[in-house]
Design a protein around this motif. Structure first.
Motif, short mmCIF file in Angstrom:
data_model
loop_
_atom_site.label_atom_id
_atom_site.label_comp_id
_atom_site.label_asym_id
_atom_site.label_seq_id
_atom_site.Cartn_x
_atom_site.Cartn_y
_atom_site.Cartn_z
N LYS A 108 12.76 -32.50 66.75
CA LYS A 108 11.81 -33.21 65.89
C LYS A 108 10.40 -33.24 66.48
CE LYS A 108 15.19 -36.16 63.60
NZ LYS A 108 15.62 -37.54 63.27
N SER A 109 10.19 -32.52 67.55
CA SER A 109 8.84 -32.45 68.12
C SER A 109 7.95 -31.55 67.27
CB SER A 109 8.90 -31.92 69.56
OG SER A 109 9.44 -30.61 69.59
N ASP A 110 6.66 -31.65 67.48
CA ASP A 110 5.72 -30.84 66.70
C ASP A 110 5.83 -29.37 67.10
OD1 ASP A 110 4.76 -33.12 65.44
OD2 ASP A 110 3.23 -33.47 66.98
N PRO A 111 5.82 -28.46 66.12
CA PRO A 111 5.91 -27.03 66.45
C PRO A 111 4.66 -26.53 67.16
CG PRO A 111 5.52 -27.32 64.10
CD PRO A 111 5.77 -28.69 64.67
N VAL A 112 4.86 -25.57 68.06
CA VAL A 112 3.75 -24.96 68.80
C VAL A 112 3.75 -23.46 68.50
CG1 VAL A 112 3.81 -26.69 70.63
CG2 VAL A 112 5.20 -24.63 70.85
N ASP A 113 2.61 -22.84 68.78
CA ASP A 113 2.50 -21.40 68.53
C ASP A 113 3.43 -20.63 69.47
OD1 ASP A 113 0.59 -21.72 66.55
OD2 ASP A 113 -1.07 -21.75 68.00
N LEU A 114 4.05 -19.62 68.94
CA LEU A 114 4.92 -18.78 69.75
C LEU A 114 4.08 -17.91 70.68
CD1 LEU A 114 7.88 -17.75 70.21
CD2 LEU A 114 7.32 -15.94 68.56
N PRO A 115 4.29 -18.01 71.98
CA PRO A 115 3.49 -17.18 72.90
C PRO A 115 3.86 -15.70 72.76
CG PRO A 115 5.19 -18.36 74.10
CD PRO A 115 5.24 -18.88 72.70
N THR A 116 2.87 -14.85 73.02
CA THR A 116 3.11 -13.41 72.91
C THR A 116 3.12 -12.73 74.28
OG1 THR A 116 0.71 -13.09 72.64
CG2 THR A 116 2.06 -13.29 70.64
N ASN A 117 2.80 -13.45 75.32
CA ASN A 117 2.76 -12.87 76.66
C ASN A 117 4.02 -13.22 77.46
OD1 ASN A 117 2.16 -15.56 76.78
ND2 ASN A 117 0.57 -15.37 78.36
N ILE A 118 5.16 -13.15 76.81
CA ILE A 118 6.42 -13.50 77.46
C ILE A 118 6.86 -12.32 78.33
CG2 ILE A 118 8.81 -14.22 77.11
CD1 ILE A 118 7.95 -15.21 74.31
N THR A 119 7.13 -12.60 79.59
CA THR A 119 7.59 -11.54 80.50
C THR A 119 9.10 -11.60 80.74
OG1 THR A 119 7.05 -12.99 82.38
CG2 THR A 119 5.36 -11.42 81.67
N ASP A 120 9.63 -12.81 80.85
CA ASP A 120 11.07 -12.98 81.06
C ASP A 120 11.65 -13.68 79.84
OD1 ASP A 120 13.64 -13.47 81.89
OD2 ASP A 120 13.08 -14.20 83.88
N PHE A 121 12.18 -12.88 78.91
CA PHE A 121 12.69 -13.45 77.66
C PHE A 121 13.89 -14.37 77.90
CE2 PHE A 121 10.40 -9.71 76.11
CZ PHE A 121 9.69 -10.27 75.05
N GLU A 122 14.77 -13.99 78.81
CA GLU A 122 15.97 -14.79 79.07
C GLU A 122 15.61 -16.17 79.58
OE1 GLU A 122 20.16 -14.50 81.63
OE2 GLU A 122 18.73 -12.83 81.61
N ALA A 123 14.69 -16.24 80.53
CA ALA A 123 14.27 -17.53 81.06
C ALA A 123 13.52 -18.34 80.00
CB ALA A 123 13.39 -17.33 82.29
N PHE A 124 12.71 -17.67 79.19
CA PHE A 124 11.95 -18.35 78.14
C PHE A 124 12.90 -18.99 77.12
CE2 PHE A 124 10.02 -18.21 73.90
CZ PHE A 124 8.91 -19.01 74.10
N ILE A 125 13.94 -18.25 76.72
CA ILE A 125 14.90 -18.79 75.74
C ILE A 125 15.69 -19.95 76.33
CG2 ILE A 125 16.96 -18.23 74.41
CD1 ILE A 125 15.85 -15.38 74.14
N LYS A 126 16.11 -19.80 77.59
CA LYS A 126 16.90 -20.85 78.23
C LYS A 126 16.10 -22.13 78.35
CE LYS A 126 19.71 -21.70 82.33
NZ LYS A 126 20.19 -21.13 83.63
N GLU A 127 14.81 -22.01 78.58
CA GLU A 127 13.96 -23.19 78.78
C GLU A 127 13.54 -23.83 77.46
OE1 GLU A 127 9.72 -24.36 81.00
OE2 GLU A 127 10.57 -22.34 81.17
N ASN A 128 13.48 -23.04 76.38
CA ASN A 128 12.89 -23.54 75.13
C ASN A 128 13.84 -23.51 73.94
OD1 ASN A 128 9.81 -23.85 75.82
ND2 ASN A 128 10.41 -21.86 76.66
#
Length: 300
Positions: A108-128
């Motif tokens: 229910k938090s406010d949506p943020v823009d999806l970053p485009t400079n993602i280097t580690d997709f696995e870590a990004f998904i796990k964290e977010n």
């Protein structure tokens, strides 16, 4: 003639005598039988039943094996283990409640823009994971895939169906293509021809929740790309559809009219730990009482 009359008279007298004497005889015979029965059953038994019962009870007590200290210590592990499982369920319940609260706040938090400079997709998904993101771009409808068989989580359609997964090219200059779960369609609308009005070519803004791979069970059939998809394997789908391994469940508010219905993210977690902890603590209390009754005298 006189002879016949005398004979008849004698027979009559005999019958009258029998009839007058029979009730007395019958009554006396019954009294004799009753008295004989009383005499028969008033006799004392050949053995003392009370002493037999007392002796049998004493023998049964003596026949019971004496409590063994080793067995008592081993059986004491039952209430101890069940008590430990109850404590563990208390901690598991606390963790589950914290997780439910965390997901409730995150989704229910406010949506943020999806970053485009993602280097580690696995870590990004796990964290977010389950975090809402927003992005602008265009759908590549020619590459859409169907994830079947699914039902409408919102409950607005009871027909079996599937989820429409469409590559989405971002329009922020990065040329990154991601996967968007546009939502549910009934099996009658599996073909894009039946929903042409929703196959928009213009730029749209999508808001949705970031997702990770779907856990499997033994009954889930295997994916058979490029046409058969039964579970969410982001790496496999992104490789087949030539996209980045980013998968977003579109929110219901961003659904296009007469198109797939968004909001197909199940975020309700089962919390049965209260039932489990009551069960384990009850078993611990019951086995403790039984152990005390059987082995208490061995130690105290």
């Amino acid at each position: 003639m006189l002879v016949h009359s005398s004979r008849f008279f004698n027979i009559y007298l005999k019958k009258s005598f029998v009839l007058t004497k029979w009730p007395r005889f019958h009554t006396s015979s019954r009294q004799n039988q009753a008295s004989s029965k009383q005499k028969k059953y008033n006799k004392p038994p050949p053995i003392d039943l009370k002493s037999v019962r007392i002796n049998s009870a004493e023998n049964s007590k003596e026949a019971l094996p004496k409590p063994n200290k080793t067995a008592a210590i081993i059986l004491l592990a039952v209430p101890a283990i069940t008590f430990g499982l109850g404590v563990w369920q208390v901690k598991r319940r606390e963790q589950k409640l914290n997780l439910i609260e965390f997901l409730e706040k995150r989704t229910k938090s406010d949506p943020v823009d999806l970053p485009t400079n993602i280097t580690d997709f696995e870590a990004f998904i796990k964290e977010n994971e389950y975090k809402p993101f927003k992005c602008k771009g265009r759908f590549l409808h020619s590459k859409e895939a169907l994830l079947t068989m699914r039902h409408d989580i919102t409950g607005k359609n009871q027909l079996p169906g599937g989820l429409v997964i469409t590559p989405f090219k971002l329009s922020n200059g990065s040329n990154m293509v991601i996967l968007i779960n546009r939502g549910y369609v009934p099996y009658l609308n599996f073909s894009p021809v039946t929903r042409q009005e929703a196959q928009v070519e213009d730029e749209v803004e999508i808001v949705g929740l970031l997702r990770s791979n779907e856990p499997l069970n033994t009954f889930t059939p295997k994916n058979k790309p490029p046409f058969e998809w039964h579970y969410r394997d982001i790496d496999q789908m992104s490789h087949e559809l030539n996209t980045a391994p980013i998968y977003i469940d579109a929110a219901e508010s961003t659904s296009i009219k007469r198109g797939p219905r968004g909001g197909q993210t199940a975020i309700q977690l089962r919390n049965d730990h209260l039932t489990y902890l009551v069960t384990w603590f009850s078993l611990s209390a019951l086995t403790t009482v039984l152990w005390w009754k059987r082995f208490a005298k061995t130690f105290f």
